[in-house]
Design a protein around this motif. Structure first.
Motif, PDB file in Angstrom:
ATOM      1  N   GLU A   1      -2.427  -8.110   0.765  1.00  0.00           N
ATOM      2  CA  GLU A   1      -1.399  -7.093   0.491  1.00  0.00           C
ATOM      3  C   GLU A   1      -1.510  -5.931   1.472  1.00  0.00           C
ATOM      4  N   ARG A   2      -2.744  -5.486   1.722  1.00  0.00           N
ATOM      5  CA  ARG A   2      -2.938  -4.372   2.657  1.00  0.00           C
ATOM      6  C   ARG A   2      -2.499  -4.759   4.072  1.00  0.00           C
ATOM      7  N   LYS A   3      -2.862  -5.968   4.479  1.00  0.00           N
ATOM      8  CA  LYS A   3      -2.516  -6.396   5.838  1.00  0.00           C
ATOM      9  C   LYS A   3      -1.013  -6.580   6.001  1.00  0.00           C
ATOM     10  N   ALA A   4      -0.362  -7.110   4.974  1.00  0.00           N
ATOM     11  CA  ALA A   4       1.087  -7.283   5.053  1.00  0.00           C
ATOM     12  C   ALA A   4       1.784  -5.927   5.160  1.00  0.00           C
ATOM     13  N   ASP A   5       1.304  -4.949   4.408  1.00  0.00           N
ATOM     14  CA  ASP A   5       1.883  -3.607   4.501  1.00  0.00           C
ATOM     15  C   ASP A   5       1.682  -3.037   5.902  1.00  0.00           C
ATOM     16  N   ARG A   6       0.497  -3.250   6.478  1.00  0.00           N
ATOM     17  CA  ARG A   6       0.228  -2.752   7.826  1.00  0.00           C
ATOM     18  C   ARG A   6       1.139  -3.438   8.851  1.00  0.00           C
TER      19      ARG A   6
ATOM     20  N   ALA B   1       4.083  -4.693   8.321  1.00  0.00           N
ATOM     21  CA  ALA B   1       5.455  -4.205   8.135  1.00  0.00           C
ATOM     22  C   ALA B   1       5.635  -2.823   8.755  1.00  0.00           C
ATOM     23  N   ARG B   2       4.639  -1.962   8.612  1.00  0.00           N
ATOM     24  CA  ARG B   2       4.736  -0.621   9.196  1.00  0.00           C
ATOM     25  C   ARG B   2       4.723  -0.680  10.720  1.00  0.00           C
TER      26      ARG B   2
END
Length: 555
Positions: free
Chosen positions: A331-336, A338-339
């Protein structure tokens, strides 16, 4: 060579239990399907961290593994999560387990360790329950997980067997010569000669964790035929395994359900809502298979360290499916990702599906050729990327190696390859110097991979970073550093002058440290090369870093 390191975090076990309860409560609100299944997997992983941390706290207090009420409570929660995940795999409509309450006195703080298999290597816990189902072992089998990741994996094996009350052990000591210490209560709970299943990921270079558990069980009167192993792959231990452990490994039953057998057939279906219907099976481009063109022009690859990645033809176009981690890590990596994409520094992101990041494959992109771009243009784009990264992704304390550890690594690796005289040039940085520079450093989630093959050039002249989400949290000792680490990387990899204004004294230290780390990493990769051609590429790469390290040291 010093290359690898553990990721350890301090946590409040009550807060971790509350987070697990929140995961399970969220799962209960979701309809049956992959999203709910992924939330259950995240709860299992966090419950595994809780059980591991409590067991390790007991181990630290006693100097050995022993039974305790807190461990029993944590294992019961973990078994509940494992049962829910396993049933969800077979039947998505299954009821969600509850976290319950904890009325026990827990440690104030526990140390939890990142489960690398779940974070990096596409080790799906569901496969362990499937392997247990197919093993033919009786429900009376006592399951023993080897911490850290062996705690949740043991719960999955116990679920697959219908077994209860699995235990965990902590192999300790030298990585190639692990030992196990067990208290009388836990030891007496294992009936000599009764069937036992030992669960862990690996084996790695030595298989010494599995070996230590087998040694202890053999000393307790368990014959080889009563011991079954549940590893993450079917291959034997690596070249550092002792002859006794290798012989015992060959004589014990092993049960594995592979990613290819269990997960890969489902992968296209998992992402179909994002990609459209698959037009062909996923194409594996991991392990260096992403390289195109003449082999003599290929960059080096370390297949054992690469993430799983696939190309999928679906919905009239091609997609990249890359494993980035299960649970909170993913989840953290996917958010990163996307940003970074929204800021224009990385390829677009379609979504995350149970560990796999889904992105459109950019057919028009080409690997970066620094000679084909004016240096001032290249420097400006790299500077903009690193400036954004430094601003957008600050890092908390303890998420990377300290300057003293980087300095020690550099000195060790330099001595191993260039000799003591060259390594001694690092002694110009005294402990006081390192402390002063550490006070200047502002750690961020650095990129840590600035090599040319990690960049994509678009026809309009823009550059995109192809792999930018998790190398600051990889299975190595670097972790999060001051952005000067990536500035040093751009100097070495892209032959640029410093692209950002960073402290020159800090950069002066990090430059040889960067070269020494890369030298160690590629030297170790060479030792595991799958063939002579890859070995030659890796040898040339290590040689390039050796030359850069010698120059950085003035040796």
């Amino acid at each position: 060579m010093l290359v690898y390191g553990d990721r350890q975090h301090t946590a409040d076990p009550r807060a971790l239990h509350a987070a697990i309860a929140a995961r399970l409560a969220r799962a209960a609100t979701l309809p049956p399907g992959l999203e709910r299944h992924a939330v259950l997997a995240a709860a299992l992983i966090e419950a595994g961290e809780l059980a591991q941390g409590i067991a390790d706290a007991d181990y630290a207090a006693r100097g050995l593994d022993e039974l305790s009420l807190a461990q029993d409570w944590a294992m019961a929660l973990l078994l509940g999560c494992a049962g829910g995940l396993h049933r969800s795999w077979h039947d998505g409509a299954v009821a969600v387990p509850e976290a319950g309450q904890c009325l026990l006195r827990l440690p104030e703080r526990i140390d939890t360790r990142l489960a690398e298999g779940f974070a990096f290597y596409a080790l799906y816990p569901e496969t362990y329950a499937l392997a247990a189902e197919a093993s033919g072992l009786p429900a009376a089998t006592r399951v023993i997980g080897l911490r850290s990741i062996g705690a949740p994996l043991a719960a999955m094996v116990a679920t697959g067997l219908g077994s209860r009350n699995p235990a965990t052990l902590r192999p300790a000591g030298h990585p190639f010569r692990r030992e196990i210490a067990v208290g009388p209560g836990l030891a007496s709970s294992l009936t000599p000669g009764a069937p036992v299943a030992v669960v862990d990921e690996g084996p790695g270079l030595s298989g010494s964790s599995f070996g230590a558990a087998a040694d202890w069980l053999a000393a307790r009167g368990h014959p080889r035929g009563a011991i079954a192993l549940f590893p993450s792959h079917a291959w034997p231990p690596g070249p550092m395994a002792s002859p006794d452990h290798r012989a015992r490994w060959d004589g014990m039953a092993r049960h594995v359900c592979s990613f290819e057998a269990a997960v890969l057939p489902r992968l296209a279906g998992w992402v179909a809502d994002l990609t459209g219907a698959a037009e062909a099976p996923p194409e594996d481009i991991g392990g260096g298979a992403w390289r195109r063109g003449p082999a003599e022009a290929w960059p080096p690859a370390h297949p054992m360290q690469e993430r799983r990645k696939y190309l999928l033809a679906a919905g009239g176009r091609t997609w990249l499916l890359k494993f980035i981690g299960l649970g909170a890590e993913g989840e953290r990596k996917a958010d990163r990702a996307a940003r970074l994409a929204a800021a224009g520094f990385a390829p677009p992101v379609a979504g995350l599906r149970h560990g796999f990041l889904v992105q459109p494959w950019l057919e028009e992109a080409r690997p970066l050729d620094p000679a084909a771009i004016p240096r001032e243009v290249l420097a400006a784009q790299v500077a903009a990327y690193l400036r954004f990264r430094a601003r957008a992704f600050p890092a908390g304390p303890g998420r990377g190696a300290g300057l003293d550890a980087l300095h020690a690594m550099a000195r060790h690796n330099a001595a191993e390859t260039l000799g003591e005289a060259a390594a001694a040039r690092l002694d110009r940085w005294s402990p006081r110097d390192l402390a002063r520079l550490a006070a200047l450093a502002r750690p961020v989630e650095t990129d840590n991979r600035m090599q040319t093959w990690e960049w994509l050039a678009l026809p309009d002249g823009r550059l995109l970073k192809a792999d930018a989400v998790d190398h600051h949290a990889a299975h190595d000792l670097i972790g999060c550093q001051d952005i000067a680490w990536d500035v040093a990387g751009a100097m070495v990899e892209l032959d640029l002058d410093p692209v950002l204004p960073v402290d020159p004294d800090l950069l002066g230290l990090l430059l040889p440290c960067y070269c020494a780390f890369q030298l160690g990493a590629w030297t170790m990769a060479q030792e595991a090369a799958p063939d002579a051609a890859e070995g030659a590429r890796l040898r040339r790469t290590a040689g390039r870093y050796a030359a850069r390290l010698r120059a950085a040291l003035g040796a």
